[in-house]
Structure formats: C-alpha cells, structure tokens
Scaffold this motif. Structure first.
Motif, PDB file in Angstrom:
ATOM      1  N   ARG A   1      71.766  31.868  31.613  1.00 44.62           N
ATOM      2  CA  ARG A   1      72.058  30.909  32.719  1.00 44.62           C
ATOM      3  C   ARG A   1      71.595  29.524  31.716  1.00 44.62           C
ATOM      4  O   ARG A   1      70.851  29.784  30.804  1.00 44.62           O
ATOM      5  N   VAL A   2      71.956  28.569  32.247  1.00 41.04           N
ATOM      6  CA  VAL A   2      71.753  27.238  31.728  1.00 41.04           C
ATOM      7  C   VAL A   2      70.918  26.357  32.840  1.00 41.04           C
ATOM      8  O   VAL A   2      71.605  26.458  34.105  1.00 41.04           O
ATOM      9  N   GLU A   3      69.942  25.704  32.380  1.00 37.13           N
ATOM     10  CA  GLU A   3      69.180  24.952  33.423  1.00 37.13           C
ATOM     11  C   GLU A   3      69.286  23.317  33.022  1.00 37.13           C
ATOM     12  O   GLU A   3      69.252  23.190  31.985  1.00 37.13           O
ATOM     13  N   TYR A   4      69.729  22.702  34.147  1.00 34.76           N
ATOM     14  CA  TYR A   4      70.005  21.238  33.917  1.00 34.76           C
ATOM     15  C   TYR A   4      69.108  20.335  34.710  1.00 34.76           C
ATOM     16  O   TYR A   4      69.000  20.804  35.823  1.00 34.76           O
ATOM     17  N   GLU A   5      69.110  19.248  34.336  1.00 37.18           N
ATOM     18  CA  GLU A   5      68.330  18.231  35.069  1.00 37.18           C
ATOM     19  C   GLU A   5      69.337  17.205  35.022  1.00 37.18           C
ATOM     20  O   GLU A   5      69.829  16.597  34.014  1.00 37.18           O
ATOM     21  N   VAL A   6      69.914  16.702  36.219  1.00 36.98           N
ATOM     22  CA  VAL A   6      70.996  15.698  36.308  1.00 36.98           C
ATOM     23  C   VAL A   6      70.508  14.500  37.058  1.00 36.98           C
ATOM     24  O   VAL A   6      70.005  14.620  38.261  1.00 36.98           O
ATOM     25  N   LYS A   7      70.609  13.266  36.184  1.00 33.22           N
ATOM     26  CA  LYS A   7      70.226  12.048  37.113  1.00 33.22           C
ATOM     27  C   LYS A   7      71.364  11.491  37.765  1.00 33.22           C
ATOM     28  O   LYS A   7      72.463  11.425  37.176  1.00 33.22           O
ATOM     29  N   THR A   8      70.961  11.195  39.046  1.00 28.09           N
ATOM     30  CA  THR A   8      71.867  10.710  39.933  1.00 28.09           C
ATOM     31  C   THR A   8      71.289   9.521  40.759  1.00 28.09           C
ATOM     32  O   THR A   8      70.139   9.218  40.591  1.00 28.09           O
ATOM     33  N   SER A   9      72.257   8.609  41.109  1.00 25.72           N
ATOM     34  CA  SER A   9      71.572   7.563  42.204  1.00 25.72           C
ATOM     35  C   SER A   9      70.701   8.028  43.396  1.00 25.72           C
ATOM     36  O   SER A   9      70.088   7.345  44.105  1.00 25.72           O
ATOM     37  N   ASN A  10      70.945   9.493  43.708  1.00 27.93           N
ATOM     38  CA  ASN A  10      70.290  10.249  44.671  1.00 27.93           C
ATOM     39  C   ASN A  10      68.916  11.034  44.373  1.00 27.93           C
ATOM     40  O   ASN A  10      68.385  11.899  44.751  1.00 27.93           O
ATOM     41  N   GLY A  11      68.538  10.393  42.974  1.00 34.66           N
ATOM     42  CA  GLY A  11      67.380  11.187  42.520  1.00 34.66           C
ATOM     43  C   GLY A  11      67.783  12.335  41.411  1.00 34.66           C
ATOM     44  O   GLY A  11      69.218  12.521  41.138  1.00 34.66           O
ATOM     45  N   THR A  12      66.843  12.971  40.848  1.00 38.14           N
ATOM     46  CA  THR A  12      67.271  13.985  39.867  1.00 38.14           C
ATOM     47  C   THR A  12      67.355  15.256  40.574  1.00 38.14           C
ATOM     48  O   THR A  12      66.610  15.569  41.041  1.00 38.14           O
ATOM     49  N   LEU A  13      68.491  15.829  40.060  1.00 40.08           N
ATOM     50  CA  LEU A  13      68.718  17.028  40.610  1.00 40.08           C
ATOM     51  C   LEU A  13      68.609  18.188  39.568  1.00 40.08           C
ATOM     52  O   LEU A  13      68.860  18.090  38.326  1.00 40.08           O
ATOM     53  N   PHE A  14      68.076  19.500  40.054  1.00 33.79           N
ATOM     54  CA  PHE A  14      67.822  20.450  39.230  1.00 33.79           C
ATOM     55  C   PHE A  14      69.175  21.767  39.484  1.00 33.79           C
ATOM     56  O   PHE A  14      69.479  21.847  40.595  1.00 33.79           O
ATOM     57  N   VAL A  15      69.700  21.966  38.254  1.00 35.59           N
ATOM     58  CA  VAL A  15      70.933  22.909  38.613  1.00 35.59           C
ATOM     59  C   VAL A  15      70.805  23.916  37.845  1.00 35.59           C
ATOM     60  O   VAL A  15      70.322  23.920  36.624  1.00 35.59           O
ATOM     61  N   VAL A  16      71.105  25.222  38.200  1.00 32.60           N
ATOM     62  CA  VAL A  16      71.424  26.238  37.499  1.00 32.60           C
ATOM     63  C   VAL A  16      72.629  26.899  37.509  1.00 32.60           C
ATOM     64  O   VAL A  16      73.404  26.997  38.495  1.00 32.60           O
ATOM     65  N   ASP A  17      73.255  27.039  36.256  1.00 34.51           N
ATOM     66  CA  ASP A  17      74.495  27.459  36.008  1.00 34.51           C
ATOM     67  C   ASP A  17      74.778  28.737  35.349  1.00 34.51           C
ATOM     68  O   ASP A  17      74.132  28.937  33.959  1.00 34.51           O
ATOM     69  N   PRO A  18      75.374  29.737  35.852  1.00 37.10           N
ATOM     70  CA  PRO A  18      75.532  30.895  34.860  1.00 37.10           C
ATOM     71  C   PRO A  18      76.447  30.954  33.847  1.00 37.10           C
ATOM     72  O   PRO A  18      76.679  31.748  33.156  1.00 37.10           O
ATOM     73  N   ALA A  19      77.171  29.920  33.797  1.00 35.99           N
ATOM     74  CA  ALA A  19      78.210  29.564  32.902  1.00 35.99           C
ATOM     75  C   ALA A  19      78.111  29.231  31.563  1.00 35.99           C
ATOM     76  O   ALA A  19      78.002  27.914  31.022  1.00 35.99           O
ATOM     77  N   VAL A  20      77.091  30.095  30.880  1.00 33.40           N
ATOM     78  CA  VAL A  20      76.611  29.591  29.544  1.00 33.40           C
ATOM     79  C   VAL A  20      77.699  29.424  28.470  1.00 33.40           C
ATOM     80  O   VAL A  20      77.585  28.731  27.529  1.00 33.40           O
TER      81      VAL A  20
ATOM     82  N   ILE B   1      75.118  24.093  42.963  1.00 37.75           N
ATOM     83  CA  ILE B   1      75.830  22.998  42.544  1.00 37.75           C
ATOM     84  C   ILE B   1      76.655  23.127  41.466  1.00 37.75           C
ATOM     85  O   ILE B   1      76.390  24.030  40.538  1.00 37.75           O
ATOM     86  N   THR B   2      77.661  22.422  41.455  1.00 36.06           N
ATOM     87  CA  THR B   2      78.931  22.633  40.655  1.00 36.06           C
ATOM     88  C   THR B   2      79.130  21.303  39.716  1.00 36.06           C
ATOM     89  O   THR B   2      79.153  20.398  40.345  1.00 36.06           O
ATOM     90  N   LEU B   3      78.757  21.510  38.289  1.00 39.48           N
ATOM     91  CA  LEU B   3      79.219  20.179  37.529  1.00 39.48           C
ATOM     92  C   LEU B   3      80.336  20.415  36.643  1.00 39.48           C
ATOM     93  O   LEU B   3      80.627  21.640  36.122  1.00 39.48           O
ATOM     94  N   SER B   4      81.189  19.478  36.440  1.00 43.94           N
ATOM     95  CA  SER B   4      82.318  19.492  36.074  1.00 43.94           C
ATOM     96  C   SER B   4      82.408  17.925  35.326  1.00 43.94           C
ATOM     97  O   SER B   4      81.593  16.929  35.693  1.00 43.94           O
ATOM     98  N   ALA B   5      83.451  17.813  34.344  1.00 41.89           N
ATOM     99  CA  ALA B   5      83.835  16.632  33.439  1.00 41.89           C
ATOM    100  C   ALA B   5      84.046  15.620  34.916  1.00 41.89           C
ATOM    101  O   ALA B   5      84.811  15.639  35.666  1.00 41.89           O
ATOM    102  N   ARG B   6      83.570  14.307  34.414  1.00 43.41           N
ATOM    103  CA  ARG B   6      83.874  13.200  35.589  1.00 43.41           C
ATOM    104  C   ARG B   6      85.387  12.948  35.667  1.00 43.41           C
ATOM    105  O   ARG B   6      86.084  12.849  34.517  1.00 43.41           O
ATOM    106  N   ASN B   7      85.799  12.829  36.785  1.00 45.44           N
ATOM    107  CA  ASN B   7      87.297  12.594  37.017  1.00 45.44           C
ATOM    108  C   ASN B   7      87.644  11.894  38.038  1.00 45.44           C
ATOM    109  O   ASN B   7      88.459  12.373  39.082  1.00 45.44           O
TER     110      ASN B   7
END
Length: 353
Positions: free
Chosen positions: A310-329, A287-293
């Motif tokens: 790495r940074v671990e994120y929890e992201v709330k969406t209308s499709n449920g909460t996603l767990f995201v791992v991103d190496p771009a610290v 999963i890739t996260l970027s600024a809303r555009n």
C-alpha cells in the motif's frame, strides 16, 4: 471436559471510587450467556477496574453485579463462579504444566487422581497434549498462555475472565492465540469477558464490544457496527483510524443522507439524521485520489510513503489534512501532486454535528 451452563453478567448502576477519584461513574450493562464480550478502551478508561469488580478483586462503591442471575456484589472472589486468566499468566514456575492446571482443582478439594485426569483433559483441549511434564520455562509464550487458559477452564466456571491475555506475545503469535481462544469459546459455549486496548484483537474475537471512556460506556455493539457506524469522533478514531471532516447534510431519503463536502456530494447511511452542519468520519481506505479534473473537493499530496502492499498519503485540503491508504502501489502519486478527492461507498459515516 465440559463447562457449566454459561452464565449471564449484569451490572446495575455500578459505581467505583478510589478516594476522590471516580473510576466508574454509573455502569449498567448486560452480557448474554455464551457470548464473548470485549471491554475495550485506552489506558485509564475503567475496563480493568470493571473486570476486577466482576472477579471479586474489587468491590463496587454502589450498584449491583449479578452472575447467572445471582447477586454477587459483596461476595469474595472464591465464592463467585468465575475463573480469570491474568496478563502475566501467573503460572507457578516450579510446577509442571499439568500441576499448574490441576492446582485449582486440588485446592477445591478434588481428589488428586481425578484432578490430574481433568487437568490432562484441559491440556488436550488447548492443544498441549503430551506437554504436561514441562515446566513453564520450557514452554513458549503462547504455550504458557494456553496453560493459563486450561487452568481456568478446568474449574468449569460460568464466566471466564481474560485480562489483556495476549499483551506479552509478539504480533504473529497474538494473531494465532486469539484465534485459538475464539475457536475454543465457540466450541465450548462459555461466557467470556475479555479486556484489551488492542482494536484489532477486539474486532477479531468478539460477539460484542463495549468501548469505554472515562469510566463510562462510549458505545457498545457488534464489531462491524462499531467500525461502520461510530457514534462519535472518539469511537471512529479508536476503532481504526478515521479522518473527521466537516460536512453539510442537504437531504435525507430512505435511510440515506446526501452530504456536501466542499462542493462534493455523496450519499451515506443516515437514519435519524437532520439536515444541517455535521461531521463525517472517513476511513483512510475509503478515500480515492485522482488527477484533478475540475471536481469540487481538491487537495495536494504533502507526503507519500510506499509500504509494499500500500501507499500512505497525507493530503492537505481546506478541510484539514487527510490520511489516505491506497493499495494501488503501481500508480503511486508523488508529493506536491494536485488531486481530486472522492469517497467510496463503505467506510464513511455521519457522526453528528
């Protein structure tokens, strides 16, 4: 030291009950000679019962078990051409490493001199040359494990059985010893059946993985196939964490499917997939996260944890909460950040409706 010609293993409609409880319902599988196959699954899935039936420590309630083409279903453990490495190692504490390895050979009637020569060869094989006179208490956990493997291998079995062989070792030592076991199996070419509940361990050592659930085979295949192409949400989550999100298959072409997730279109491998509602397994690192555009699939970061590499994120969406791992610290995002969500090309798979 050599090993016998590696044997195949076949389970034909094997069932095992304990009173009213069915541990194995109807198990049919084939293990090819010279391969290392791992039985993987959560506690209570039936993997250890399967191994114990193969070893002759439990007898099946129905069905047949064959080793090297020979029906061994009702044979006792000492009449099967298998050796077993136990979770606890089961070394005799009052005997040296050499005596532990030679014990089975001498018990089978081999003369003491020849048994000890073969035991020395066995210790050399597992990297313990010169340590034969040490007691188990004088060896590290990893060295004790290798003594147990040597003791099993010197019997030159058609099939080597390993029951959670690394569970008593710390994480770093587990990585090293699993590599040693895999290298040894490939060098000698014996058949091995390996039981574990550790997914990383199974991925690292196996030619084939058989994932079990509730006494049945949930999926079997090569490690990469199970990781990249899980057939269910259970497999996707068990073979490494996965987010399961709803999607619509809007079209298929050339072995690929176009899916729609909250208005976000993406192409994924999709042979034999039908258009319509489905589920998508998405690995946290896919999963890739970027600024809303102005993109279609959006969410809000509710939690962010910096873990060094790495940074671990929890992201709330209308499709449920996603767990995201991103190496771009270097560009870590903060909680409450509104983000746009997209998927990478690898690490996502359609798992059905």
């Amino acid at each position: 030291m050599s090993v016998n010609k590696p044997g195949s293993v076949v389970f034909e409609n094997v069932r095992k009950t304990f009173g009213a409880f069915t541990a194995i319902s109807d198990l049919s599988l084939t293990i090819e000679p010279g391969t290392l196959v791992t039985l993987l699954g959560p506690s209570g899935c039936g993997k250890t019962t399967t191994l114990r039936m193969l070893a002759g420590l439990e007898l099946p309630s129905a069905g047949r078990i064959l080793i090297g083409g020979k029906d061994v279903t009702m044979l006792p453990a000492n009449e099967r051409d298998v050796s077993m490495v136990f979770q606890s190692y089961a070394l005799f504490p009052h005997m040296t490493a050499l005596d532990n390895v030679a014990y089975g050979l001498e018990s089978s009637g081999l003369k003491r001199k020849e048994a000890r020569e073969r035991a020395e060869d066995g210790l050399t094989l597992v990297g313990l040359s010169g340590m034969g006179q040490r007691l188990p208490a004088e060896l590290s956990g990893g060295q004790q494990q290798r003594v147990a493997v040597a003791r099993a291998l010197v019997l030159e079995p058609q099939v080597l059985l390993l029951d959670e062989p690394l569970s008593n070792l710390d994480a770093r030592l587990r990585r090293r010893v699993r590599t040693e076991i895999r290298d040894l199996q490939q060098r000698l070419g014996f058949t091995a059946v390996y039981v574990t509940h550790d997914q990383d361990e199974a991925l690292a050592v196996s030619d084939q993985i058989i994932v079990m659930k509730d006494g049945e085979v949930a999926q079997k295949g090569a490690p990469r196939d199970l990781y990249d192409q899980p057939v269910s949400a259970f497999i996707a989550d068990f073979m490494g964490e996965a987010n399961v999100v709803a999607c619509d298959v809007v079209g298929t072409e050339g072995g690929e499917a176009t899916i729609n997730v909250e208005g976000h279109l993406h192409r994924v491998p999709g042979r034999n997939v039908r258009p319509g509602p489905a589920q998508l397994a998405v690995r946290p690192n896919a999963i890739t996260l970027s600024a809303r555009n102005g993109g279609a699939f959006n969410g809000q970061i509710t939690h962010a944890a910096y873990l060094g590499d790495r940074v671990e994120y929890e992201v709330k969406t209308s499709n449920g909460t996603l767990f995201v791992v991103d190496p771009a610290v270097e560009r870590a995002l903060q909680p409450l950040t509104e983000v746009e969500i997209s998927f990478k090309d690898r690490g996502i798979a359609i798992i059905g409706g």
